[in-house]
Motif scaffolding. Structure first.
Motif, PDB file in Angstrom:
ATOM      1  N   ARG A  63      31.218  45.396  49.428  1.00 45.93           N
ATOM      2  CA  ARG A  63      31.731  44.386  50.365  1.00 45.93           C
ATOM      3  C   ARG A  63      32.083  43.084  49.651  1.00 45.93           C
ATOM      4  N   THR A  64      31.287  42.708  48.663  1.00 46.47           N
ATOM      5  CA  THR A  64      31.530  41.462  47.937  1.00 46.47           C
ATOM      6  C   THR A  64      32.810  41.536  47.113  1.00 46.47           C
ATOM      7  N   PHE A  65      33.022  42.654  46.430  1.00 43.39           N
ATOM      8  CA  PHE A  65      34.144  42.763  45.504  1.00 43.39           C
ATOM      9  C   PHE A  65      35.369  43.444  46.087  1.00 43.39           C
ATOM     10  N   CYS A  66      35.396  43.669  47.391  1.00 42.56           N
ATOM     11  CA  CYS A  66      36.586  44.240  48.039  1.00 42.56           C
ATOM     12  C   CYS A  66      37.862  43.456  47.726  1.00 42.56           C
ATOM     13  N   PRO A  67      37.834  42.120  47.763  1.00 44.52           N
ATOM     14  CA  PRO A  67      39.066  41.386  47.455  1.00 44.52           C
ATOM     15  C   PRO A  67      39.575  41.625  46.035  1.00 44.52           C
ATOM     16  N   LEU A  68      38.683  41.846  45.095  1.00 43.24           N
ATOM     17  CA  LEU A  68      39.126  42.099  43.721  1.00 43.24           C
ATOM     18  C   LEU A  68      39.558  43.544  43.509  1.00 43.24           C
ATOM     19  N   THR A  69      38.866  44.449  44.145  1.00 37.56           N
ATOM     20  CA  THR A  69      39.155  45.855  43.933  1.00 37.56           C
ATOM     21  C   THR A  69      40.357  46.331  44.737  1.00 37.56           C
ATOM     22  N   TYR A  70      40.463  45.880  45.983  1.00 35.03           N
ATOM     23  CA  TYR A  70      41.514  46.370  46.869  1.00 35.03           C
ATOM     24  C   TYR A  70      42.537  45.317  47.272  1.00 35.03           C
ATOM     25  N   GLY A  71      42.305  44.066  46.931  1.00 33.25           N
ATOM     26  CA  GLY A  71      43.251  43.008  47.237  1.00 33.25           C
ATOM     27  C   GLY A  71      43.251  42.563  48.685  1.00 33.25           C
ATOM     28  N   SER A  72      42.223  42.929  49.433  1.00 30.48           N
ATOM     29  CA  SER A  72      42.187  42.547  50.836  1.00 30.48           C
ATOM     30  C   SER A  72      40.766  42.186  51.214  1.00 30.48           C
ATOM     31  N   PRO A  73      40.516  41.106  51.837  1.00 37.21           N
ATOM     32  CA  PRO A  73      41.434  40.046  52.242  1.00 37.21           C
ATOM     33  C   PRO A  73      41.783  39.154  51.054  1.00 37.21           C
ATOM     34  N   GLU A  74      42.903  38.454  51.191  1.00 39.60           N
ATOM     35  CA  GLU A  74      43.325  37.543  50.129  1.00 39.60           C
ATOM     36  C   GLU A  74      42.378  36.353  50.067  1.00 39.60           C
ATOM     37  N   LEU A  75      42.082  35.926  48.847  1.00 35.63           N
ATOM     38  CA  LEU A  75      41.186  34.799  48.643  1.00 35.63           C
ATOM     39  C   LEU A  75      41.891  33.697  47.867  1.00 35.63           C
ATOM     40  N   SER A  76      41.398  32.485  48.011  1.00 40.58           N
ATOM     41  CA  SER A  76      41.941  31.368  47.236  1.00 40.58           C
ATOM     42  C   SER A  76      41.412  31.447  45.806  1.00 40.58           C
ATOM     43  N   ALA A  77      41.942  30.594  44.948  1.00 39.28           N
ATOM     44  CA  ALA A  77      41.514  30.581  43.546  1.00 39.28           C
ATOM     45  C   ALA A  77      40.029  30.265  43.438  1.00 39.28           C
ATOM     46  N   ASN A  78      39.550  29.298  44.199  1.00 35.47           N
ATOM     47  CA  ASN A  78      38.124  28.938  44.159  1.00 35.47           C
ATOM     48  C   ASN A  78      37.236  30.078  44.646  1.00 35.47           C
ATOM     49  N   GLN A  79      37.667  30.772  45.692  1.00 35.49           N
ATOM     50  CA  GLN A  79      36.890  31.894  46.199  1.00 35.49           C
ATOM     51  C   GLN A  79      36.853  33.034  45.171  1.00 35.49           C
ATOM     52  N   LEU A  80      37.985  33.291  44.522  1.00 33.98           N
ATOM     53  CA  LEU A  80      38.013  34.327  43.489  1.00 33.98           C
ATOM     54  C   LEU A  80      37.103  33.969  42.318  1.00 33.98           C
ATOM     55  N   GLN A  81      37.141  32.718  41.886  1.00 33.09           N
ATOM     56  CA  GLN A  81      36.278  32.305  40.780  1.00 33.09           C
ATOM     57  C   GLN A  81      34.809  32.387  41.179  1.00 33.09           C
ATOM     58  N   GLY A  82      34.512  32.243  42.453  1.00 31.42           N
ATOM     59  CA  GLY A  82      33.148  32.373  42.934  1.00 31.42           C
ATOM     60  C   GLY A  82      32.604  33.793  42.820  1.00 31.42           C
ATOM     61  N   LEU A  83      33.493  34.768  42.675  1.00 34.33           N
ATOM     62  CA  LEU A  83      33.073  36.163  42.537  1.00 34.33           C
ATOM     63  C   LEU A  83      32.714  36.543  41.097  1.00 34.33           C
ATOM     64  N   ARG A  84      32.888  35.634  40.176  1.00 37.82           N
ATOM     65  CA  ARG A  84      32.562  35.936  38.773  1.00 37.82           C
ATOM     66  C   ARG A  84      31.052  36.027  38.603  1.00 37.82           C
ATOM     67  N   TRP A  85      30.576  37.176  38.152  1.00 34.90           N
ATOM     68  CA  TRP A  85      29.159  37.345  37.858  1.00 34.90           C
ATOM     69  C   TRP A  85      28.857  36.965  36.424  1.00 34.90           C
ATOM     70  N   ARG A  86      29.862  37.110  35.564  1.00 36.12           N
ATOM     71  CA  ARG A  86      29.680  36.851  34.138  1.00 36.12           C
ATOM     72  C   ARG A  86      30.770  35.917  33.649  1.00 36.12           C
ATOM     73  N   ASP A  87      30.460  35.123  32.647  1.00 36.08           N
ATOM     74  CA  ASP A  87      31.446  34.203  32.084  1.00 36.08           C
ATOM     75  C   ASP A  87      32.585  34.941  31.395  1.00 36.08           C
ATOM     76  N   THR A  88      32.347  36.184  30.974  1.00 39.81           N
ATOM     77  CA  THR A  88      33.380  36.943  30.279  1.00 39.81           C
ATOM     78  C   THR A  88      34.423  37.532  31.218  1.00 39.81           C
ATOM     79  N   TRP A  89      34.163  37.507  32.512  1.00 36.60           N
ATOM     80  CA  TRP A  89      35.138  38.010  33.468  1.00 36.60           C
ATOM     81  C   TRP A  89      36.277  37.007  33.573  1.00 36.60           C
ATOM     82  N   ASP A  90      37.484  37.472  33.315  1.00 43.22           N
ATOM     83  CA  ASP A  90      38.659  36.622  33.378  1.00 43.22           C
ATOM     84  C   ASP A  90      39.447  37.001  34.631  1.00 43.22           C
ATOM     85  N   ILE A  91      39.212  36.286  35.702  1.00 43.95           N
ATOM     86  CA  ILE A  91      39.881  36.559  36.974  1.00 43.95           C
ATOM     87  C   ILE A  91      41.094  35.649  37.074  1.00 43.95           C
TER      88      ILE A  91
END
Length: 162
Positions: free
Chosen positions: A129-157
């Motif tokens: 449920r948390t990573f649905c926007p990254l995996t399936y692209g729905s629902p669309e998120l803003s840049a800040n919301q997408l960056q909030g999904l980073r679990w690791r600093d190495t993830w380049d979203i």
């Protein structure tokens, strides 16, 4: 036309569970082998054969599909790992069944295993449920919301502005 980006990260919790099942199988196989060499038969011959066959299919399938891509000198993508991951997804419930059948005899241990399995399934669902926007692209998120999904600093979203 939607501008949603799909990052194909999958489900990090299920990836972790699959990799832990690989480690658990290897450790359990090493313990069984050492004990068999010393004359202790923890499993009947039929169950031992089934355990070895499980490793041959699941761990062997993982190796055949994963090792060649370690030798490549290019960027690896999800489709390189996915067939190998499927074998680990097959290993996880089989190892759980082996543990339930052969290692845990008391009702208390079996209840604890059931509770642990339920917690793992719940965490896999919550990760989905948390990573649905990254995996399936729905629902669309803003840049800040997408960056909030980073679990690791190495993830380049990456976020594409409209």
């Amino acid at each position: 036309m939607s501008q949603a980006q799909i990052h194909l990260i999958g489900n990090p919790v299920s990836w972790g569970v699959a990799n832990l099942s690989l480690l658990a199988y290897q450790l359990l196989a090493a313990v069984y082998l050492v004990r068999r060499r010393r004359g202790f038969k923890d499993l009947p011959d039929g169950a031992w054969g089934q355990f070895v066959c499980l490793g041959g299919v699941c761990v062997g399938g993982w190796l055949v599909n994963f090792v060649p891509f370690l030798l490549m000198e290019k960027t690896l993508f999800l489709y390189h790992y996915l067939p190998a991951l499927c074998y680990l997804y097959l290993l996880s419930p089989a190892l759980l069944e082996h543990t339930h059948t052969h290692l845990l005899s008391s009702v208390t241990h079996q209840r604890a295993l059931c509770l642990c399995a339920s917690a793992v399934l719940l965490s896999v669902f919550l990760s989905y449920r948390t990573f649905c926007p990254l995996t399936y692209g729905s629902p669309e998120l803003s840049a800040n919301q997408l960056q909030g999904l980073r679990w690791r600093d190495t993830w380049d979203i990456l976020y594409r502005r409209r």
